[in-house]
Design a protein around this motif. Structure first.
Motif, PDB file in Angstrom:
ATOM      1  N   GLY A  55       3.180  -9.486   5.595  1.00 36.23           N
ATOM      2  CA  GLY A  55       3.128  -8.035   5.769  1.00 36.23           C
ATOM      3  C   GLY A  55       2.235  -7.632   6.932  1.00 36.23           C
ATOM      4  O   GLY A  55       2.032  -6.449   7.182  1.00 36.23           O
ATOM      5  N   HIS A  56       1.675  -8.632   7.604  1.00 35.72           N
ATOM      6  CA  HIS A  56       0.743  -8.358   8.704  1.00 35.72           C
ATOM      7  C   HIS A  56       1.329  -8.844  10.019  1.00 35.72           C
ATOM      8  O   HIS A  56       1.839  -9.969  10.100  1.00 35.72           O
ATOM      9  N   GLY A  57       1.219  -8.020  11.045  1.00 44.47           N
ATOM     10  CA  GLY A  57       1.802  -8.338  12.339  1.00 44.47           C
ATOM     11  C   GLY A  57       1.225  -9.589  12.977  1.00 44.47           C
ATOM     12  O   GLY A  57       0.076  -9.957  12.727  1.00 44.47           O
ATOM     13  N   GLY A 103      -5.280   0.173   9.671  1.00 40.63           N
ATOM     14  CA  GLY A 103      -4.932  -0.251   8.320  1.00 40.63           C
ATOM     15  C   GLY A 103      -4.123  -1.535   8.426  1.00 40.63           C
ATOM     16  O   GLY A 103      -4.019  -2.131   9.501  1.00 40.63           O
ATOM     17  N   ASP A 104      -3.546  -1.997   7.308  1.00 37.80           N
ATOM     18  CA  ASP A 104      -2.707  -3.198   7.351  1.00 37.80           C
ATOM     19  C   ASP A 104      -1.355  -2.789   7.930  1.00 37.80           C
ATOM     20  O   ASP A 104      -0.776  -1.796   7.509  1.00 37.80           O
ATOM     21  N   PHE A 105      -0.862  -3.575   8.882  1.00 37.48           N
ATOM     22  CA  PHE A 105       0.432  -3.178   9.476  1.00 37.48           C
ATOM     23  C   PHE A 105       1.170  -4.360  10.061  1.00 37.48           C
ATOM     24  O   PHE A 105       0.595  -5.405  10.365  1.00 37.48           O
ATOM     25  N   VAL A 149     -10.652  -6.154  13.101  1.00 39.11           N
ATOM     26  CA  VAL A 149     -11.135  -6.141  11.710  1.00 39.11           C
ATOM     27  C   VAL A 149     -10.107  -6.840  10.813  1.00 39.11           C
ATOM     28  O   VAL A 149      -9.099  -7.350  11.291  1.00 39.11           O
ATOM     29  N   HIS A 150     -10.352  -6.837   9.488  1.00 38.71           N
ATOM     30  CA  HIS A 150      -9.436  -7.411   8.488  1.00 38.71           C
ATOM     31  C   HIS A 150      -9.074  -8.852   8.845  1.00 38.71           C
ATOM     32  O   HIS A 150      -7.925  -9.154   9.172  1.00 38.71           O
ATOM     33  N   GLY A 151     -10.078  -9.744   8.774  1.00 40.53           N
ATOM     34  CA  GLY A 151      -9.763 -11.135   9.069  1.00 40.53           C
ATOM     35  C   GLY A 151     -10.992 -12.021   9.053  1.00 40.53           C
ATOM     36  O   GLY A 151     -12.131 -11.537   9.086  1.00 40.53           O
ATOM     37  N   LYS A 188     -11.618  -7.101  -0.017  1.00 38.72           N
ATOM     38  CA  LYS A 188     -12.620  -6.060  -0.239  1.00 38.72           C
ATOM     39  C   LYS A 188     -12.906  -5.180   0.980  1.00 38.72           C
ATOM     40  O   LYS A 188     -14.051  -4.899   1.322  1.00 38.72           O
ATOM     41  N   ASN A 189     -11.830  -4.740   1.634  1.00 38.61           N
ATOM     42  CA  ASN A 189     -11.998  -3.859   2.789  1.00 38.61           C
ATOM     43  C   ASN A 189     -12.653  -2.554   2.391  1.00 38.61           C
ATOM     44  O   ASN A 189     -12.158  -1.839   1.520  1.00 38.61           O
ATOM     45  N   THR A 190     -13.766  -2.272   3.021  1.00 34.78           N
ATOM     46  CA  THR A 190     -14.554  -1.085   2.703  1.00 34.78           C
ATOM     47  C   THR A 190     -15.245  -0.671   3.997  1.00 34.78           C
ATOM     48  O   THR A 190     -16.014  -1.450   4.549  1.00 34.78           O
ATOM     49  N   GLU A 237      -4.706  -4.115  -3.558  1.00 30.27           N
ATOM     50  CA  GLU A 237      -5.988  -4.322  -4.243  1.00 30.27           C
ATOM     51  C   GLU A 237      -7.168  -4.489  -3.291  1.00 30.27           C
ATOM     52  O   GLU A 237      -8.280  -4.084  -3.602  1.00 30.27           O
ATOM     53  N   ASP A 238      -6.906  -5.114  -2.138  1.00 25.91           N
ATOM     54  CA  ASP A 238      -8.028  -5.326  -1.213  1.00 25.91           C
ATOM     55  C   ASP A 238      -8.400  -4.034  -0.482  1.00 25.91           C
ATOM     56  O   ASP A 238      -9.292  -4.026   0.372  1.00 25.91           O
ATOM     57  N   HIS A 239      -7.729  -2.913  -0.860  1.00 22.67           N
ATOM     58  CA  HIS A 239      -8.071  -1.613  -0.259  1.00 22.67           C
ATOM     59  C   HIS A 239      -8.420  -0.539  -1.289  1.00 22.67           C
ATOM     60  O   HIS A 239      -9.139   0.398  -0.982  1.00 22.67           O
ATOM     61  N   ILE A 240      -7.877  -0.683  -2.520  1.00 28.20           N
ATOM     62  CA  ILE A 240      -8.207   0.338  -3.535  1.00 28.20           C
ATOM     63  C   ILE A 240      -8.892  -0.256  -4.780  1.00 28.20           C
ATOM     64  O   ILE A 240      -9.366   0.493  -5.633  1.00 28.20           O
ATOM     65  N   THR A 283      -5.737   4.016   2.810  1.00 24.95           N
ATOM     66  CA  THR A 283      -4.606   3.744   3.705  1.00 24.95           C
ATOM     67  C   THR A 283      -3.353   3.308   2.950  1.00 24.95           C
ATOM     68  O   THR A 283      -2.246   3.691   3.306  1.00 24.95           O
ATOM     69  N   HIS A 284      -3.521   2.480   1.911  1.00 25.45           N
ATOM     70  CA  HIS A 284      -2.372   2.032   1.113  1.00 25.45           C
ATOM     71  C   HIS A 284      -2.870   1.390  -0.176  1.00 25.45           C
ATOM     72  O   HIS A 284      -4.083   1.221  -0.356  1.00 25.45           O
ATOM     73  N   GLY A 285      -1.938   1.032  -1.063  1.00 25.89           N
ATOM     74  CA  GLY A 285      -2.325   0.701  -2.441  1.00 25.89           C
ATOM     75  C   GLY A 285      -2.601  -0.754  -2.761  1.00 25.89           C
ATOM     76  O   GLY A 285      -2.644  -1.116  -3.933  1.00 25.89           O
TER      77      GLY A 285
HETATM   78 ZN   LIG Z   1      -5.389  -5.675   3.360  1.00 25.72          ZN
END
Ligand SMILES: [Zn+2]
Ligand SMILES: [Zn+2]
Length: 672
Positions: free
Chosen positions: A378-380, A173-175, A400-402, A30-32, A85-88, A81-83
């Motif tokens: 998918g995450h570094g 974003g996620d990378f 963030v994101h964690g 639920k990244n917002t 579910e946890d982002h859109i 940032t990308h498609g």
């Molecule tokens: Zn994510």
């Protein structure tokens, strides 16, 4: 851009840039994120999370967006940032609740979002603007955002350079850094370095794998491992992965083609995502590679590959249903090779291993786990995160994101790269990061929390509903039917049903306790619950009667049996003058403690709605108020005596079972 100080030429200090994550911190999901400067609010992503154990019947978890609802006049737009579910995943839902004038995002993400918005009927609520790499969009008066191509498990993904009056923020974003991306779209590191040279005020970076040393292996590295398993398979190949892992799915399709296998797709999201990705050119596969699932059974097993959802053991997904033998079209065969090309998200591990067990027990060969080389993140990892820090050279840093330990690990990595601890903030959802050219600080937090949605995605599962469901799941339910006449007489023995309650007490004992509670309520509460008692048709607060009985029985069960089942009391009113049920008592004394009112039915009170132990339970408060006036006149101090609750106690033996059935029939008749 350079940052001299916070003052403009007239000497008035500029406001701070406020960055407020409403979700995605201390969790994965639920990244917002809210960016706020002056009168402008810009949103970055709005995702959903999946429920944890105990959130029964909850389909998705959304962040609490009260802050956005209250400030919706200032929302100028959103960046995606990308498609994933946890982002859109939250956007379609939010559009029902507040206004987002425009959404800028990558083509694939917006195509997937369109599907969700159509389903929710909110297509007319906003404008979708597709962006390409290095596009710059303006949002409101104060923000301009450059989309920097990055690499991730999802195709068409971006990092952001957000320029505001106080400086530039890089939002990764996620990378991960993948130098041989499946789709050939490489990470635009030159652009990150460009911003790094100009001066980055603050970096907000993906922390998912902050605890993992080394570089994340490239997505391509799973190709030979998958190839080996597929080429060696004697029978059918069944593969499960995230539908949204576009690169993984692309490779699986490529491998099916290479190994002469036709592909059958199962699961709604798998079908949807592949259709969208092929339509937009993110996935190349000939049409005749795909065979509808009903026809694929006619092909030899060695020539088929089934690609499906269920990699997380989600109970309703295709592979989970197959594992339970509940899928209408596909049954497990002992010659199947089943490949889990995904790793469980924390929290899903148990459902995943249970699914694997069930599949293995049916004789299938199941390939799963880290050692097989069939999945990469998918995450570094730490080295990817260091490269990001090295390229952007930020003054301030916010992981963030964690989950919390990931944020802490990421902060240590940043410190090892020379960022002072004072320049790093570890924050939680709702915290406000205040940035000026020469400071970073936490402001007063805004309201943050969760909102739980049921399968319809419209019904909100509030805390009370969730508590009831937990109670049902953990302690079961007892239903109780009482027949009471409008002149306050128990007209039939209560009928008790027990479901899912672990207890030594049988239905008879519970029935007896229920009888006592009902008797007690009739004796001590009737006048408060019954208005207009003198008239022909007394006005009885039946809901109040039910509540009183429920609360009393609940308290007794907690005390006597240490269980807290959900108790549902239904009252069937009988006409005035119905003869009283003679009651049943046994030798066992009532152990319910005082205080208790004493006296005739119209006599004493125990102080107006006060609970048996002196407290006023929440559902009873209203009754307490109603009863207060009547009680004031006749209130007696807590009586020492203990009244037997049954209104007309009569010594009787416990009825044998057949009589119990007769009782039930009788009370059932009273209902009908
Ligand atoms: Zn994510
Ligand atoms: Zn992602």
């Amino acid at each position: 851009m350079t940052h001299s100080n916070g003052a403009n030429p007239s000497g008035i200090k500029k406001p701070a840039l406020r960055v407020i994550p409403l979700g995605g911190l201390h969790e994965i999901g639920k990244n917002t994120c809210v960016f706020e400067y002056g009168d402008d609010i810009m949103l970055v992503d709005a995702g959903l999370a999946f429920p944890s154990d105990g959130m029964h019947g909850v389909n998705v978890v959304m962040p609490d967006t009260s802050y956005l609802k209250e400030n919706q006049k200032r929302i100028r737009g959103m960046i995606v940032t990308h498609g994933h579910e946890d982002h859109i995943g939250g956007i379609a839902h939010h559009l029902k609740n507040f206004n987002i004038p425009v959404i800028h995002g990558p083509r694939l993400a917006l195509a997937m979002l369109t599907g969700k918005m159509e389903e929710a009927g909110v297509m007319d609520r906003t404008i979708l603007q597709t962006v390409a790499p290095r596009d710059v969009v303006k949002v409101g008066q104060h923000f301009s955002v450059e989309f920097i191509r990055n690499t991730h498990s999802m195709a068409d993904s971006f990092s952001l350079a957000i320029t505001s009056p106080v400086g530039t923020v890089i939002f990764t974003g996620d990378f991960k850094f993948d130098h041989t991306p499946v789709d050939g779209e490489t990470f635009d590191m030159a652009r990150l370095a460009h911003y790094g040279d100009q001066g980055v005020l603050c970096l907000f970076s993906d922390s998912t794998n902050a605890e993992v040393p080394g570089f994340c292996p490239p997505e391509r590295s799973v190709f030979p491992c998958l190839d080996r398993h597929i080429s060696q398979a004697e029978g059918r190949v069944i593969i499960t992965t995230f539908a949204s892992s576009i690169h993984r799915v692309s490779m699986i399709l490529e491998l099916a083609l290479k190994n002469g296998r036709k592909v059958g797709l199962l699961g709604r999201s798998m079908l949807n995502v592949i259709a969208k990705a092929r339509e937009l050119g993110y996935m190349r596969a000939p049409d005749d590679l795909f065979v509808p699932i009903k026809q694929i059974r006619d092909l030899p097993d060695r020539e088929t590959l089934l690609l499906m959802t269920g990699s997380q053991g989600e109970p309703l997904a295709a592979l989970s249903r197959i594992s339970r033998g509940e899928h209408p079209q596909v049954q497990v065969k002992s010659t199947d090779t089943i490949i889990f090309s995904a790793s469980p998200i924390p929290g899903n591990t148990i459902s995943v291993v249970n699914t694997i067990d069930r599949l293995m027990m049916q004789g299938a060969k199941v390939v799963y786990g880290k050692g097989e080389g069939i999945h990469v993140s998918g995450h570094g990892f730490q080295e990817d995160q260091k490269l990001m820090l090295a390229l952007t050279k930020p003054k301030y840093f916010v992981p963030v994101h964690g989950e919390h330990r990931m944020l802490v690990a990421h902060s240590k990595t940043a410190q090892s790269m020379g960022i002072p601890a004072d320049n790093i903030l570890i924050i939680d959802n709702g915290d406000v990061v205040q940035l000026s050219p020469d400071s970073i600080s936490k402001g007063d937090p805004v309201k943050a929390g969760i909102e739980l949605l049921d399968a319809s995605r419209n019904g909100i599962v509030d805390a009370r509903v969730l508590k009831e469901r937990q109670q049902l799941a953990e302690d079961g339910v007892i239903t109780l039917l009482a027949v009471i006449s409008t002149d306050g007489v128990m007209a039939a023995p209560p009928r008790v049903n027990i479901r899912g309650v672990v207890t030594t007490a049988d239905a008879r004992k519970l029935s007896m306790w229920a009888e006592r509670e009902i008797g007690w309520v009739l004796e001590n509460r009737w006048n408060q619950l019954c208005r207009n008692t003198g008239g022909k048709a007394p006005d009885v607060d039946w809901v109040g009667v039910q509540r009183e009985v429920e609360v009393g029985l609940q308290r007794r069960l907690r005390r006597e049996l240490q269980v807290e089942p959900l108790i549902i009391c239904l009252v069937q009113p009988a006409p005035a003058g119905t003869p009283a049920y003679k009651g049943r008592a046994d030798a066992e004394p009532d152990s319910r403690p005082a205080p208790r009112g004493r006296g005739g039915r119209d006599g004493g009170r125990d102080g107006g709605g006060r609970g048996r132990d002196g407290s006023v339970p929440a559902p009873q408060r209203q009754l307490a108020t109603v009863g207060a006036a009547a009680a004031a006149a006749t209130a007696t101090p807590a009586a020492a005596a203990t009244t037997v609750a049954v209104k007309t106690p009569a010594p009787a033996e416990l009825e044998p079972e057949p009589a119990g059935r007769t009782r039930r029939r009788r009370s059932a008749a009273a209902v009908g």
